[in-house]
Design a protein around this motif. Structure first.
Motif, PDB file in Angstrom:
ATOM      1  N   ARG A 106     -46.260  25.224 -53.337  1.00  0.00           N
ATOM      2  CA  ARG A 106     -46.861  23.890 -53.463  1.00  0.00           C
ATOM      3  C   ARG A 106     -46.054  22.906 -52.632  1.00  0.00           C
ATOM      4  N   ILE A 108     -45.131  19.071 -52.414  1.00  0.00           N
ATOM      5  CA  ILE A 108     -45.092  17.892 -53.273  1.00  0.00           C
ATOM      6  C   ILE A 108     -44.609  16.706 -52.436  1.00  0.00           C
ATOM      7  N   GLU A 114     -49.123  16.302 -55.645  1.00  0.00           N
ATOM      8  CA  GLU A 114     -49.290  17.570 -54.954  1.00  0.00           C
ATOM      9  C   GLU A 114     -50.125  17.359 -53.694  1.00  0.00           C
TER      10      GLU A 114
END
Length: 159
Positions: A106, A108, A114
């Motif tokens: 992911r 961020i 996100e």
């Protein structure tokens, strides 16, 4: 007769081309994002009873991904969720499948939101670690999976 066969062949080739075009997978790669920090979480793997392996994978994956760091930018959060090493005693006839390493990468943003999420599944033949009779074969299999997993992550995040 020849014209009919040519027409039939052209028709079948057209169907095959259309089918293949529909089956192609295009990697959803993001435009390159500056990455300031990389965090690897192997907690889910440790929670499945693989804490020694999780402790080994974390620094391996951090080293593999270190080249993505640019000093400032988004945080790359990688969570390792699964590892499977199939039984292997040499030769394809003996194996029961492939080795796999599952993770989720992911991105961020600085604001905590996100930016992107990529499920990653590295799949390799159990022979990727070399000779099955060497004492470190499983470690080498894991190293190969980690390198493959990191390569997919780099591909997706644009690095």
């Amino acid at each position: 007769m020849a014209e009919t066969m040519l027409a039939r062949r052209a028709f079948l080739i057209g169907i095959a081309a259309t089918t293949l075009a529909g089956c192609q997978t295009t990697a959803q790669t993001a435009p390159p994002v500056a990455i300031g920090a990389i965090r690897v979480d192997t907690g889910p793997l440790a929670a499945k009873g693989q804490s020694a392996t999780a402790a080994m994978i974390k620094p391996m994956l951090e080293r593999e991904l270190a080249s993505l760091r640019s000093g400032h930018g988004a945080t790359l959060q990688v969570t390792v969720t699964g590892l499977y090493l199939t039984s292997y005693a040499g030769g394809q006839a003996v194996t029961m499948g492939n080795d796999t390493l599952e993770s989720e990468a992911r991105l961020i943003g600085a604001d905590g939101r996100e930016i992107a999420r990529y499920p990653i599944l590295a799949i390799m033949a159990p022979s990727s670690g070399g000779a099955w009779y060497r004492p470190d074969v499983n470690q080498r299999r894991i190293e190969a999976l980690v390198a493959s997993n990191a390569q997919w992550i780099r591909r997706y995040v644009g690095g």
